[in-house]
Design a protein around this motif. Structure first.
Motif, short mmCIF file in Angstrom:
data_model
loop_
_atom_site.label_atom_id
_atom_site.label_comp_id
_atom_site.label_asym_id
_atom_site.label_seq_id
_atom_site.Cartn_x
_atom_site.Cartn_y
_atom_site.Cartn_z
N THR A 129 0.86 -1.19 0.00
CA THR A 129 0.00 0.00 0.00
C THR A 129 0.89 1.23 0.00
O THR A 129 1.66 1.47 0.94
CB THR A 129 -0.91 0.04 1.24
OG1 THR A 129 -1.63 -1.19 1.33
CG2 THR A 129 -1.88 1.21 1.15
N ILE A 130 0.79 2.03 -1.06
CA ILE A 130 1.56 3.27 -1.18
C ILE A 130 0.72 4.41 -0.63
O ILE A 130 -0.40 4.66 -1.10
CB ILE A 130 1.93 3.55 -2.65
CG1 ILE A 130 2.78 2.40 -3.22
CG2 ILE A 130 2.67 4.87 -2.77
CD1 ILE A 130 3.01 2.50 -4.71
N VAL A 131 1.27 5.11 0.36
CA VAL A 131 0.56 6.25 0.96
C VAL A 131 1.25 7.52 0.48
O VAL A 131 2.38 7.81 0.90
CB VAL A 131 0.58 6.17 2.49
CG1 VAL A 131 -0.15 7.38 3.09
CG2 VAL A 131 -0.06 4.86 2.97
N PRO A 132 0.63 8.30 -0.41
CA PRO A 132 1.24 9.55 -0.89
C PRO A 132 1.59 10.48 0.28
O PRO A 132 0.81 10.65 1.21
CB PRO A 132 0.13 10.16 -1.76
CG PRO A 132 -0.67 8.98 -2.22
CD PRO A 132 -0.68 8.03 -1.05
N GLY A 133 2.78 11.05 0.22
CA GLY A 133 3.23 11.92 1.30
C GLY A 133 4.08 11.21 2.32
O GLY A 133 4.84 11.83 3.05
N ALA A 134 3.94 9.89 2.41
CA ALA A 134 4.75 9.02 3.28
C ALA A 134 4.23 8.96 4.72
O ALA A 134 4.08 9.98 5.38
CB ALA A 134 6.22 9.43 3.28
N LEU A 135 4.01 7.75 5.17
CA LEU A 135 3.63 7.54 6.57
C LEU A 135 4.77 7.92 7.51
O LEU A 135 4.55 8.32 8.65
CB LEU A 135 3.24 6.08 6.80
CG LEU A 135 1.88 5.64 6.27
CD1 LEU A 135 1.71 4.14 6.41
CD2 LEU A 135 0.76 6.38 7.00
N GLU B 195 -1.23 -1.16 -4.41
CA GLU B 195 -2.32 -0.19 -4.48
C GLU B 195 -1.89 1.13 -3.85
O GLU B 195 -1.16 1.14 -2.86
CB GLU B 195 -3.56 -0.73 -3.77
CG GLU B 195 -4.14 -2.00 -4.40
CD GLU B 195 -5.53 -2.30 -3.91
OE1 GLU B 195 -6.16 -1.40 -3.31
OE2 GLU B 195 -6.00 -3.43 -4.15
N THR B 196 -2.35 2.23 -4.44
CA THR B 196 -2.12 3.56 -3.87
C THR B 196 -3.34 3.95 -3.05
O THR B 196 -4.48 3.82 -3.51
CB THR B 196 -1.88 4.59 -4.98
OG1 THR B 196 -0.72 4.22 -5.73
CG2 THR B 196 -1.68 5.98 -4.39
N ALA B 197 -3.10 4.38 -1.83
CA ALA B 197 -4.21 4.76 -0.95
C ALA B 197 -5.04 5.86 -1.59
O ALA B 197 -4.50 6.82 -2.16
CB ALA B 197 -3.66 5.22 0.40
N SER B 198 -6.34 5.73 -1.48
CA SER B 198 -7.25 6.73 -2.04
C SER B 198 -7.15 8.03 -1.26
O SER B 198 -6.71 8.04 -0.10
CB SER B 198 -8.69 6.22 -1.97
OG SER B 198 -9.10 6.14 -0.60
N PRO B 199 -7.55 9.15 -1.88
CA PRO B 199 -7.56 10.43 -1.14
C PRO B 199 -8.37 10.35 0.15
O PRO B 199 -8.01 10.97 1.17
CB PRO B 199 -8.18 11.41 -2.13
CG PRO B 199 -7.86 10.83 -3.48
CD PRO B 199 -7.94 9.34 -3.30
#
Length: 348
Positions: free
Chosen positions: A233-239, A299-303
């Motif tokens: 799971t890719i979280v834009p902005g980085a966890l 998968e890229t996390a949804s907004p």
């Protein structure tokens, strides 16, 4: 005449001997300084092969052979203890992970807060400069001279149970945490954090102790974990981001000539940090390609999910502010604001 010939021969022998010593890396009576490097990065690790090993060779080059670094055949002590290894001169140089020793580098954790930056090359250089201008004054590296302070690739979420499409999908997962801030984040998201170094991941996953991990993508590939972690799971902005430091024992550093210190600094610092970030970006791409070829889920996390996670993790920043105040930071919020301003300026 015979005496003259013998004198000429003697002079030639002395000249050739001196030249031989210079080629070997030093003048007569000035043997090269050999620094011991405690290595824990495995063969194939992108930072070791693309950054550390070339840097070691470059140190010898820029110091004209007067300083050489010997990579020891195995790590001295444990991976989490590498700061102590350098500080206590068990080895001269090492790379240590700040987050492996909770409570020691509390002020530095500002650069590891959630949603700071997801560009490793850019952020690595920003963190190095931010340390020099804002964080060094707090003395958290006392005993070790930092040659470069940097981050590696962006931390993302990998597991072997299911795709993560909502906060509910995270709840109950036993996930490895690399550092204190991530442990808090996982608790806030409803997961069960397990604090362990990345070197133990294969055993933890194969034995079922954990269901997944927060980890930089490159390491999933280099630690041969792709089959063990089929859901990404890719979280834009980085966890989160993880700070690492290339450090040398302070006394060993002080013993070097100013000329050699300056030469080593020029090839370390920002250059080393950017090289690490760039290498991990390249390594991330290799991992993503291997996962796709292997039919794994990326998968890229949804907004909507990102917004939920941001809201859930707000207490992480609040907790850091309180911790920083106890460490003598007069205005922790200003540190956060200054770091974000530096990131924004570097992104232009």
């Amino acid at each position: 005449m015979a005496n003259f010939v013998r004198l000429v021969v003697l002079v030639l022998v002395l000249v050739l001997a001196a030249a031989s010593l210079l080629v070997a890396g030093g003048a007569p009576g000035h043997a090269a300084t050999v620094l011991k490097y405690s290595n824990w990065l495995p063969v194939g690790n992108v930072m070791r092969e693309k950054v550390v090993e070339p840097w070691i060779a470059e140190v010898a080059k820029v110091t004209n052979g007067s300083v050489k670094i010997e990579m020891l055949p195995k790590v001295i002590g444990s991976v989490p203890a590498q700061f102590d290894v350098a500080r206590d001169a068990q080895a001269d140089i090492t790379i240590f992970v700040n987050g492996y020793t909770p409570g020691r580098f509390d002020v530095m954790e500002v650069a590891e807060l959630p949603f700071m930056c997801d560009n490793a090359e850019l952020y690595a250089a920003v963190v190095n400069n931010f340390y020099r201008t804002h964080l060094a004054q707090y003395g958290e590296y006392r005993g070790v001279h930092p040659l470069s302070v940097f981050v590696i690739g962006t931390g993302q979420l990998f597991n072997n149970k299911r795709p993560i499409r909502a906060l509910a999908d995270i709840k109950g997962l036993k996930l490895r945490s690399p550092q204190p801030g991530v442990t808090q984040s996982l608790n806030l998201l409803g997961a069960v954090p397990v604090s362990k170094p990345a070197s133990e991941l294969y055993e933890l996953l194969s034995s079922g102790v954990i269901d997944g991990t927060l980890l930089v993508p490159e390491s999933v590939g280099s630690f041969k974990l792709i089959d063990s972690l089929p859901y990404a799971t890719i979280v834009p902005g980085a966890l989160y981001n993880t700070i690492l430091t290339l450090g040398i024992n302070e006394d060993k550093w002080a013993a070097l000539s100013r000329e050699n210190q300056d030469a080593i600094t020029r090839i370390s610092d920002d250059l080393f940090a950017r090289a690490v970030g760039r290498a991990y970006l390249d390594g991330d791409r290799v991992t993503w390609e291997a996962m796709r070829k292997g039919g794994k889920s990326i998968e890229t996390a949804s907004p909507e999910l990102v917004a939920e996670v941001r809201q859930a993790l707000k207490p992480v920043e609040t907790a850091w502010i309180e911790k920083a105040r106890k460490r003598g930071v007069a205005d922790p919020q200003k540190l956060i604001d200054d770091l974000r301003a530096d990131i924004a300026a570097a992104s232009k």
